[in-house]
Design a protein around this motif. Structure first.
Motif, PDB file in Angstrom:
ATOM      1  N   PRO A 109      20.317  34.721  40.903  1.00 24.91           N
ATOM      2  CA  PRO A 109      20.273  34.075  42.224  1.00 24.91           C
ATOM      3  C   PRO A 109      21.501  34.449  43.054  1.00 24.91           C
ATOM      4  O   PRO A 109      22.574  34.701  42.502  1.00 24.91           O
ATOM      5  CB  PRO A 109      20.305  32.581  41.905  1.00 24.91           C
ATOM      6  N   ARG A 110      21.317  34.466  44.350  1.00 24.92           N
ATOM      7  CA  ARG A 110      22.395  34.909  45.224  1.00 24.92           C
ATOM      8  C   ARG A 110      23.663  34.089  45.075  1.00 24.92           C
ATOM      9  O   ARG A 110      24.764  34.624  45.090  1.00 24.92           O
ATOM     10  CB  ARG A 110      21.932  34.851  46.674  1.00 24.92           C
ATOM     11  N   TRP A 111      23.505  32.786  44.956  1.00 24.63           N
ATOM     12  CA  TRP A 111      24.727  31.976  44.911  1.00 24.63           C
ATOM     13  C   TRP A 111      25.495  32.219  43.615  1.00 24.63           C
ATOM     14  O   TRP A 111      26.713  32.094  43.584  1.00 24.63           O
ATOM     15  CB  TRP A 111      24.415  30.499  45.142  1.00 24.63           C
ATOM     16  N   ILE A 112      24.779  32.621  42.559  1.00 28.08           N
ATOM     17  CA  ILE A 112      25.470  32.954  41.301  1.00 28.08           C
ATOM     18  C   ILE A 112      26.239  34.272  41.471  1.00 28.08           C
ATOM     19  O   ILE A 112      27.348  34.439  40.949  1.00 28.08           O
ATOM     20  CB  ILE A 112      24.448  33.077  40.149  1.00 28.08           C
ATOM     21  N   ILE A 113      25.655  35.210  42.203  1.00 25.59           N
ATOM     22  CA  ILE A 113      26.352  36.473  42.459  1.00 25.59           C
ATOM     23  C   ILE A 113      27.679  36.185  43.150  1.00 25.59           C
ATOM     24  O   ILE A 113      28.745  36.663  42.740  1.00 25.59           O
ATOM     25  CB  ILE A 113      25.498  37.400  43.346  1.00 25.59           C
ATOM     26  N   LEU A 114      27.599  35.359  44.193  1.00 21.40           N
ATOM     27  CA  LEU A 114      28.804  35.044  44.955  1.00 21.40           C
ATOM     28  C   LEU A 114      29.797  34.268  44.095  1.00 21.40           C
ATOM     29  O   LEU A 114      30.996  34.582  44.060  1.00 21.40           O
ATOM     30  CB  LEU A 114      28.419  34.223  46.189  1.00 21.40           C
ATOM     31  N   LEU A 115      29.287  33.279  43.355  1.00 29.44           N
ATOM     32  CA  LEU A 115      30.169  32.470  42.517  1.00 29.44           C
ATOM     33  C   LEU A 115      30.856  33.351  41.469  1.00 29.44           C
ATOM     34  O   LEU A 115      32.064  33.237  41.240  1.00 29.44           O
ATOM     35  CB  LEU A 115      29.361  31.361  41.839  1.00 29.44           C
ATOM     36  N   GLY A 116      30.097  34.248  40.863  1.00 23.66           N
ATOM     37  CA  GLY A 116      30.677  35.133  39.842  1.00 23.66           C
ATOM     38  C   GLY A 116      31.786  35.983  40.418  1.00 23.66           C
ATOM     39  O   GLY A 116      32.862  36.126  39.826  1.00 23.66           O
ATOM     40  N   LYS A 117      31.540  36.542  41.565  1.00 25.50           N
ATOM     41  CA  LYS A 117      32.558  37.387  42.196  1.00 25.50           C
ATOM     42  C   LYS A 117      33.802  36.568  42.530  1.00 25.50           C
ATOM     43  O   LYS A 117      34.928  36.990  42.260  1.00 25.50           O
ATOM     44  CB  LYS A 117      32.013  38.036  43.470  1.00 25.50           C
ATOM     45  N   ILE A 118      33.592  35.392  43.104  1.00 25.04           N
ATOM     46  CA  ILE A 118      34.750  34.588  43.515  1.00 25.04           C
ATOM     47  C   ILE A 118      35.506  34.065  42.291  1.00 25.04           C
ATOM     48  O   ILE A 118      36.737  34.064  42.275  1.00 25.04           O
ATOM     49  CB  ILE A 118      34.299  33.446  44.455  1.00 25.04           C
ATOM     50  N   LEU A 119      34.770  33.678  41.251  1.00 22.69           N
ATOM     51  CA  LEU A 119      35.462  33.241  40.034  1.00 22.69           C
ATOM     52  C   LEU A 119      36.280  34.391  39.456  1.00 22.69           C
ATOM     53  O   LEU A 119      37.414  34.204  39.000  1.00 22.69           O
ATOM     54  CB  LEU A 119      34.462  32.750  38.987  1.00 22.69           C
ATOM     55  N   GLY A 120      35.703  35.607  39.490  1.00 21.30           N
ATOM     56  CA  GLY A 120      36.443  36.771  38.994  1.00 21.30           C
ATOM     57  C   GLY A 120      37.708  36.979  39.799  1.00 21.30           C
ATOM     58  O   GLY A 120      38.804  37.139  39.240  1.00 21.30           O
ATOM     59  N   GLY A 121      37.562  36.968  41.126  1.00 28.34           N
ATOM     60  CA  GLY A 121      38.726  37.160  41.991  1.00 28.34           C
ATOM     61  C   GLY A 121      39.762  36.062  41.782  1.00 28.34           C
ATOM     62  O   GLY A 121      40.968  36.340  41.755  1.00 28.34           O
ATOM     63  N   SER A 122      39.308  34.817  41.598  1.00 28.42           N
ATOM     64  CA  SER A 122      40.271  33.725  41.413  1.00 28.42           C
ATOM     65  C   SER A 122      40.999  33.862  40.082  1.00 28.42           C
ATOM     66  O   SER A 122      42.176  33.524  39.978  1.00 28.42           O
ATOM     67  CB  SER A 122      39.590  32.358  41.421  1.00 28.42           C
ATOM     68  N   THR A 123      40.280  34.333  39.066  1.00 25.95           N
ATOM     69  CA  THR A 123      40.931  34.515  37.767  1.00 25.95           C
ATOM     70  C   THR A 123      42.061  35.528  37.894  1.00 25.95           C
ATOM     71  O   THR A 123      43.165  35.320  37.392  1.00 25.95           O
ATOM     72  CB  THR A 123      39.902  35.019  36.737  1.00 25.95           C
ATOM     73  N   VAL A 124      41.767  36.626  38.600  1.00 20.20           N
ATOM     74  CA  VAL A 124      42.785  37.662  38.770  1.00 20.20           C
ATOM     75  C   VAL A 124      43.964  37.116  39.566  1.00 20.20           C
ATOM     76  O   VAL A 124      45.133  37.311  39.203  1.00 20.20           O
ATOM     77  CB  VAL A 124      42.177  38.882  39.482  1.00 20.20           C
ATOM     78  N   ALA A 125      43.673  36.382  40.649  1.00 20.88           N
ATOM     79  CA  ALA A 125      44.755  35.853  41.482  1.00 20.88           C
ATOM     80  C   ALA A 125      45.595  34.843  40.702  1.00 20.88           C
ATOM     81  O   ALA A 125      46.829  34.848  40.781  1.00 20.88           O
ATOM     82  CB  ALA A 125      44.178  35.200  42.735  1.00 20.88           C
ATOM     83  N   THR A 126      44.920  33.993  39.918  1.00 19.30           N
ATOM     84  CA  THR A 126      45.670  33.035  39.098  1.00 19.30           C
ATOM     85  C   THR A 126      46.554  33.786  38.108  1.00 19.30           C
ATOM     86  O   THR A 126      47.706  33.413  37.871  1.00 19.30           O
ATOM     87  CB  THR A 126      44.694  32.113  38.337  1.00 19.30           C
ATOM     88  N   GLY A 127      46.003  34.878  37.565  1.00 22.18           N
ATOM     89  CA  GLY A 127      46.797  35.701  36.653  1.00 22.18           C
ATOM     90  C   GLY A 127      48.047  36.234  37.325  1.00 22.18           C
ATOM     91  O   GLY A 127      49.144  36.188  36.757  1.00 22.18           O
ATOM     92  N   HIS A 128      47.903  36.696  38.560  1.00 21.07           N
ATOM     93  CA  HIS A 128      49.073  37.206  39.280  1.00 21.07           C
ATOM     94  C   HIS A 128      50.066  36.090  39.586  1.00 21.07           C
ATOM     95  O   HIS A 128      51.275  36.318  39.587  1.00 21.07           O
ATOM     96  CB  HIS A 128      48.633  37.913  40.559  1.00 21.07           C
ATOM     97  N   GLY A 129      49.539  34.878  39.830  1.00 18.30           N
ATOM     98  CA  GLY A 129      50.437  33.743  40.017  1.00 18.30           C
ATOM     99  C   GLY A 129      51.168  33.437  38.714  1.00 18.30           C
ATOM    100  O   GLY A 129      52.368  33.142  38.705  1.00 18.30           O
ATOM    101  N   ALA A 130      50.443  33.551  37.599  1.00 18.82           N
ATOM    102  CA  ALA A 130      51.042  33.242  36.300  1.00 18.82           C
ATOM    103  C   ALA A 130      52.130  34.249  35.928  1.00 18.82           C
ATOM    104  O   ALA A 130      53.055  33.925  35.190  1.00 18.82           O
ATOM    105  CB  ALA A 130      49.963  33.209  35.225  1.00 18.82           C
ATOM    106  N   LEU A 131      51.995  35.485  36.456  1.00 18.87           N
ATOM    107  CA  LEU A 131      53.059  36.470  36.222  1.00 18.87           C
ATOM    108  C   LEU A 131      54.397  35.923  36.727  1.00 18.87           C
ATOM    109  O   LEU A 131      55.446  36.154  36.132  1.00 18.87           O
ATOM    110  CB  LEU A 131      52.754  37.785  36.963  1.00 18.87           C
TER     111      LEU A 131
END
Ligand SMILES: Nc1ncnc2c1ncn2[C@@H]1O[C@H](COP(=O)(O)OP(=O)(O)OP(=O)(O)O)[C@@H](O)[C@H]1O
Ligand SMILES: [Mg+2]
Lengths: 270, 321
Positions: A109-131
């Motif tokens: 479903p479309r909203w899952i596509i968007l959610l997956g992408k945003i969750l991926g991006g947030s994980t990466v950003a949180t990782g950079h914050g954790a650095l």
């Protein structure tokens, strides 16, 4: 049940691709490491002596922290802002290079596509914050595990909101080049106007603050949502608030909901 | 419950316009289960638009599409599990390896880890890329990328496969390979295939052909039917000078001006060729006599050549590096 499994796998796949991409992207990783080093080592150490400056024997600010400690939470926010908003490039990439079509014809479903992408991006950003968190000792901040956990939670919320914001930008930008200029003109002003590098002294009345700073600057800081994200992280990491402590989590929560819903609205329409 | 039509396609009275400009008008098509159908048409004919509609990427203005017993407009999700597609423009993630691209595709179709492993190995073997499974796709040649895209479209075992110009821009060797994979799949998996192309010479082996021009179906039939119905032998020639050209046009009023100053003349029965050569033979710079083929069918139906390049020469891929 099986439908739930299928959707779960789709979400995981989309999330995983974003994370894999980011881990392999040397440039992004170098930026994520060098940015906090520059801000903390050069700006932080450089301004440290001036922070609690006594002017003619009169202590101006009553903040019981060094400048490095004061700046530290803001640098986490800065790293998250860069990575989250830069995430729009990944969205533009998918669209321009046709990869999005390959996902859109799948049953996800479309909203899952968007959610997956945003969750991926947030994980990466949180990782950079954790650095940045790794440098805490160096900024003279000692953290307990529950402080770290709470900080990560806030960081993830902020990342989610800002990543969604990046997606909204991506929908309005045609080219990669255009986006580079765009992102810089957004990130730095927001950062500078978030009371990140200078405090609005909470011990002063509003009238006194305005006397110290021009009214427009105080206004900009107060309407900037990033201000409250920085404030929330300061609360957790160095136990210092300039605003009502409830405001930070509320603003972060509000951003995640509002930005995700508008991103979804954009994505549905296309 | 006709098992006959389980994986067939029925398109009824389909029309679509972009910003008021009609791109597809009143298309009726039928693709029997397990057959392979080619959509032949020049640039801008509307082939990709039709493919996008069939993949549920685009909602048509009007008309109905049935895939098996499912209505595309009502059950797009059920339809999506059944179909696979290879788009005209490349759509791989070039920063991931071949295997990772396939694994990603398996995940979004909900395949379990074990199924993904099995299928990825199978499809890589099918398109002869097993040796490259862990290489980053950026380093692949155009033909290899295309083969990987076909492999990817097959990961979830669709029963209908859409291919939009799968061979455009590839060298003859890669093209032949791709056709042999597709032919194999038709034989072994009973896979229904819908393929668009503007390489006339590539459609001869399909079960059925639809010729589409400016958004309209102008002819359809098996290759044999089309040739016997509309096919004529053709003279294509380049007159030596302007006077010859004028004289020629006067002598054959039905002659058609083609690209580069050439002229096409339908060959009638009897000694028409002898008469033509007797009169103009010495005053031509070039002459070519085409046996009835799908190229001459298209020319006879529209008065234009389907593809204005010399046959067999590779065409530049449309706007993609
Ligand atoms: N999104 C769009 N908006 C407006 N017009 C479009 C759009 N997509 C396609 N068209 C127009 O519709 C017509 C048919 O385009 P389509 O891509 O379907 O042709 P095609 O047969 O696939 O051509 P080609 O062989 O070049 O791929 C073209 O004139 C094109 O300009
Ligand atoms: Mg096309």
């Amino acid at each position: 049940m099986s439908r739930f499994m299928h959707i779960g796998r789709g979400l995981y796949g989309i999330w995983l691709r974003e994370v894999m991409r980011a881990v392999r992207d040397r440039g992004q990783l170098i930026g994520g490491v060098s940015r906090p080093l520059i801000w903390l080592l050069i700006l932080g150490i450089g301004l440290n002596p001036y922070f609690r400056g006594e002017v003619y024997g009169e202590v101006r600010f009553v903040i019981p922290y060094t400048y490095l400690q004061f700046l530290f939470p803001a640098v986490i926010v800065l790293n998250i802002m860069y990575t989250s908003i830069q995430f729009a490039v990944s969205v533009i990439w998918d669209r321009e290079f046709g990869f999005l079509r390959a996902i859109l014809i799948s049953p996800v479903p479309r909203w899952i596509i968007l959610l997956g992408k945003i969750l991926g991006g947030s994980t990466v950003a949180t990782g950079h914050g954790a650095l940045v968190l790794i440098l805490a000792r160096f900024a003279d901040i000692t953290l307990s595990w529950d402080q770290v956990a709470l900080a990560l939670l806030l960081m993830f919320g902020l990342s989610f909101g800002l990543t969604s914001f990046g997606v909204i930008l991506a929908a309005r930008v045609r080219s990669f080049e255009g986006f580079g200029v765009f992102s810089n003109t957004i990130i730095l002003p927001l950062y500078f106007c978030s009371s990140s590098i200078f405090p609005l002294d909470p011990s002063l009345t509003r009238a006194q603050t305005v006397a110290l700073y021009p009214e427009w600057l105080v206004f900009l800081v107060e309407i900037n949502p990033i201000t409250y994200a920085v404030d929330a992280l300061r609360g957790v990491l160095i136990n210092f608030h300039q605003f009502d402590p409830r405001l930070g989590p509320m603003v972060i929560g509000g951003m995640t909901v509002v930005f995700f819903l508008s991103a979804l609205f954009d994505f549905r329409r296309r | 419950m006709g098992t006959e039509s389980a994986n067939g396609i029925e398109i009824t009275n389909l029309s679509h316009a972009f910003a008021g400009r009609t791109v597809l008008s009143n298309i009726d098509m039928s693709v029997p289960d397990g057959s392979s159908v080619a959509l032949l048409g020049p640039n801008g004919a509307g082939k990709t638009t039709l493919m996008n509609i069939l993949c549920a990427l685009l909602t048509p203005d009007s008309g109905r599409v049935m895939l098996g017993e499912m209505d595309l407009a009502r059950q797009p999700d059920a339809v999506r599990r059944k179909i696979g597609a290879v788009f005209q423009d490349p759509s791989l993630d070039t920063r991931l390896s071949a295997w990772e691209n396939l694994d990603f595709h398996g995940l979004i179709y909900g395949l379990s880890r074990r199924e993904r492993k099995r299928r990825a190995a199978e499809v890589l073997e099918l398109v002869e890329l097993d040796a490259w499974r862990d290489e980053i796709v950026r380093t692949f040649s155009g033909g290899m990328k295309r083969r990987l895209e076909i492999a990817r479209a097959l990961m979830h075992q669709p029963s209908i496969l859409f291919l939009d110009e799968p061979t455009t821009g590839l060298d003859p060797q890669s093209r032949a390979r791709i056709w042999s994979y597709l032919e194999g799949l038709r034989a072994s998996d009973n896979l229904t295939q819908v393929i668009t192309t503007h390489y006339v010479e590539e459609v001869e082996d399909h079960d059925y052909i639809y010729i589409i021009d400016q958004g309209r179906l102008i002819a359809s039939g098996t290759p044999h039917e089309l040739k016997s119905r509309h096919g004529t032998s053709m003279i294509r020639c380049l007159p030596r000078d302007a006077t010859t050209e004028e004289e020629l046009m006067a002598a054959y009023p039905e002659a058609m001006p083609l690209a580069d100053g050439r002229i096409g003349i339908t060959l009638g029965a009897g000694d028409m060729l002898d008469a033509f050569l007797g009169r103009f033979g010495a005053r031509l710079r070039q002459i070519q006599i085409d046996e009835p083929s799908l190229a001459t069918v298209f020319l006879a139906l529209t008065g234009r050549e389907i593809d204005q390049r010399t046959p067999g020469a590779p065409k530049k891929a449309a706007g993609v590096q």
